[in-house]
Design a protein around this motif. Structure first.
Motif, PDB file in Angstrom:
ATOM      1  N   PRO A 293       0.786  -1.234   0.000  1.00 45.48           N
ATOM      2  CA  PRO A 293       0.000   0.000   0.000  1.00 45.48           C
ATOM      3  C   PRO A 293       0.820   1.288   0.000  1.00 45.48           C
ATOM      4  CG  PRO A 293      -0.982  -1.594   1.479  1.00 45.48           C
ATOM      5  CD  PRO A 293       0.311  -2.193   1.024  1.00 45.48           C
ATOM      6  N   LYS A 294       1.904   1.354   0.780  1.00 53.24           N
ATOM      7  CA  LYS A 294       2.691   2.592   0.882  1.00 53.24           C
ATOM      8  C   LYS A 294       4.068   2.442   0.237  1.00 53.24           C
ATOM      9  CE  LYS A 294       1.661   5.814   3.052  1.00 53.24           C
ATOM     10  NZ  LYS A 294       1.024   7.087   2.630  1.00 53.24           N
ATOM     11  N   GLU A 295       4.193   1.542  -0.715  1.00 49.70           N
ATOM     12  CA  GLU A 295       5.492   1.269  -1.318  1.00 49.70           C
ATOM     13  C   GLU A 295       5.577   1.809  -2.742  1.00 49.70           C
ATOM     14  OE1 GLU A 295       6.697  -2.764   1.130  1.00 49.70           O
ATOM     15  OE2 GLU A 295       5.701  -2.991  -0.806  1.00 49.70           O
TER      16      GLU A 295
ATOM     17  N   ALA B 258      -2.064   3.010  -1.513  1.00 45.17           N
ATOM     18  CA  ALA B 258      -2.259   4.106  -0.563  1.00 45.17           C
ATOM     19  C   ALA B 258      -1.240   5.222  -0.736  1.00 45.17           C
ATOM     20  CB  ALA B 258      -2.203   3.564   0.864  1.00 45.17           C
ATOM     21  N   VAL B 259      -0.416   5.152  -1.778  1.00 46.90           N
ATOM     22  CA  VAL B 259       0.556   6.206  -2.038  1.00 46.90           C
ATOM     23  C   VAL B 259      -0.160   7.404  -2.635  1.00 46.90           C
ATOM     24  CG1 VAL B 259       2.554   6.861  -3.434  1.00 46.90           C
ATOM     25  CG2 VAL B 259       2.482   4.615  -2.322  1.00 46.90           C
ATOM     26  N   SER B 260       0.068   8.585  -2.052  1.00 44.75           N
ATOM     27  CA  SER B 260      -0.680   9.761  -2.496  1.00 44.75           C
ATOM     28  C   SER B 260       0.190  10.848  -3.111  1.00 44.75           C
ATOM     29  CB  SER B 260      -1.464  10.365  -1.320  1.00 44.75           C
ATOM     30  OG  SER B 260      -0.569  10.731  -0.273  1.00 44.75           O
TER      31      SER B 260
ATOM     32  N   ASP C  16       8.818   6.505   9.873  1.00 42.77           N
ATOM     33  CA  ASP C  16       7.457   5.960   9.941  1.00 42.77           C
ATOM     34  C   ASP C  16       6.373   7.012   9.735  1.00 42.77           C
ATOM     35  OD1 ASP C  16       7.118   7.272  12.442  1.00 42.77           O
ATOM     36  OD2 ASP C  16       7.500   5.456  13.602  1.00 42.77           O
TER      37      ASP C  16
ATOM     38  N   GLN D 286       9.783   2.589   0.598  1.00 42.07           N
ATOM     39  CA  GLN D 286       8.585   3.163   1.192  1.00 42.07           C
ATOM     40  C   GLN D 286       8.370   4.581   0.646  1.00 42.07           C
ATOM     41  OE1 GLN D 286       6.556   1.263   3.347  1.00 42.07           O
ATOM     42  NE2 GLN D 286       7.996  -0.253   2.548  1.00 42.07           N
ATOM     43  N   GLU D 287       7.150   5.050   0.695  1.00 42.13           N
ATOM     44  CA  GLU D 287       6.866   6.400   0.202  1.00 42.13           C
ATOM     45  C   GLU D 287       7.708   7.435   0.932  1.00 42.13           C
ATOM     46  OE1 GLU D 287       3.063   9.318  -0.822  1.00 42.13           O
ATOM     47  OE2 GLU D 287       2.773   7.628   0.547  1.00 42.13           O
ATOM     48  N   SER D 288       8.011   7.190   2.207  1.00 40.49           N
ATOM     49  CA  SER D 288       8.799   8.163   2.966  1.00 40.49           C
ATOM     50  C   SER D 288      10.225   8.292   2.450  1.00 40.49           C
ATOM     51  CB  SER D 288       8.813   7.795   4.452  1.00 40.49           C
ATOM     52  OG  SER D 288       9.486   6.561   4.670  1.00 40.49           O
TER      53      SER D 288
END
Length: 378
Positions: free
Chosen positions: A30-32, A77-79, A94, A154-156
């Motif tokens: 989802p956030k990758e 879920a990446v925006s 995180d 990760q998106e971060s």
């Protein structure tokens, strides 16, 4: 599903890099974000992991944490990132702990497990596996592993940059350069007309130097033992240089500052004797930031070395920077001619990673950059 890609793997401590085919999971969670790597800087921290100076990270491992590339896929879920975006990769955080919510992701409570090599995704599965033994997961530096042709992050980890920005140049902004400049901009925050000494004129020290110039420091004194590096430091903003192999660095700095010593000092060597020189070269109320990835100790007598002159030593990780803000700021400075970091870079083919690593370690090249995609053009 898994995609076969090339990666530079370190199998055992002190082993050379081996460029080999490995498998990367190409189905982002989802956030990758799945990223095609165009280029990656080599950082001293990569070498510190390879030889064991950064502690016992899990091996085998895919190192590299100054990557730049193009997004191939994003999770549901990446925006803030889209397929086709051009990106620079930095450290992971995180985003939910108190420190992250306070705008200090470099102080993330999960920083160590996220960045120091496990290679595990939030679902517990490895990002990379050995092609010949799919049960063998590979470690991942900074949750990034940019010594690869494709990686999953990760998106971060991701900062989106303009498509007019040359991805072959900007990867090192994700670690070495943001660490040095961020230390100056975000932690030391020197006043205009203040003075700073920078010990070690590699990538991190040079970044601190350029940031000191932008900040308006009246004196910026670079200290090194390599004449070519000292000459480059003058070119990018040092007001004076000290070859500490030839003269007493502390005495030289005191002389240059009228006997007062500097207001700020930065060390990027990680050598005990040099760090002590940095403390001794400061004047009253001086602030010292030791930045090297090193297991060396700094031997101080607190009252004599700190208390009596109200000096302080401050720890700074990753320049205390928010990558998604800081990297864009550095690119803006660069485009305006204020932050000429590309003068420090030299490119190498991915297959020549061991030659590039040797050039970095020897000091021959300040910032080697590996080119993974030789067909890329701006």
């Amino acid at each position: 599903m898994a995609k076969e890609v090339q990666a530079a793997v370190v199998e055992r401590r002190n082993d050379p890099f081996v460029v080999k085919n490995v498998l990367v999971d190409d189905q982002p969670g989802p956030k990758e974000v799945l990223v095609h790597i165009v280029a990656s800087g080599i950082c001293h921290s990569d070498e510190a992991v390879r030889v064991g100076d950064a502690g016992d990270l899990p091996l085998p491992i895919v190192l590299g944490h100054e990557g730049a590339g193009i997004v191939e896929k994003v999770g549901s879920a990446v925006s803030g990132v889209a397929v086709g975006d051009h990106v620079v990769l930095s450290y992971a955080y995180d985003g939910t702990c108190d420190n992250c919510l306070a705008g200090q992701p470099a102080s993330c409570e999960q920083w160590v497990p996220l960045n120091m090599g496990s290679g595990k995704r939030p679902n517990g599965q490895p990002v990379f596996t050995d092609k010949d033994d799919t049960t063998q997961g590979l470690g991942s530096m900074f949750n990034q592993a940019s010594f690869s042709t494709t990686t999953l992050v990760q998106e971060s980890n991701v900062t989106v940059v303009g498509k007019d920005v040359d991805l072959r140049k900007v990867g090192p902004l994700g670690c070495g350069f943001v660490t040095g400049s961020g230390t100056v901009f975000n932690t030391l925050k020197p006043e205009p007309n203040s003075t700073m000494a920078i010990f070690g004129t590699g990538a991190v020290g040079s970044a601190a130097l350029m940031a000191a110039k932008i900040s308006g420091c009246a004196q910026i004194i670079s200290v090194d033992i390599v004449p070519e590096r000292l000459a480059m430091s003058k070119e990018i903003g040092a007001t004076a240089t000290v070859n500490s192999k030839e003269v007493d660095a502390v005495a030289a700095i005191k002389e240059l500052t009228g006997g007062k010593g500097v207001d700020y000092a930065v060390d990027t060597t990680g050598l005990s004797a040099v760090m002590k020189q940095a403390v001794d070269a400061m004047g009253i109320n001086g602030v010292f930031a030791p930045l090297a990835v090193s297991q060396k100790e700094l031997d101080l007598v607190p009252f004599n070395d700190l208390v009596a002159t109200q000096k302080s030593v401050v720890g700074v990780l990753m320049g205390n920077a928010v990558p998604q803000i800081e990297i864009k700021k550095l690119i803006s400075f660069w485009q305006k001619g204020l932050y000429p970091f590309d003068k420090l870079e030299k490119t190498f083919k991915f297959a020549d990673i061991n030659e590039a690593d040797r050039a970095s370690t020897s000091g021959e090249v300040i910032k080697p950059v590996l080119i993974m995609d030789e067909d890329y053009t701006v």
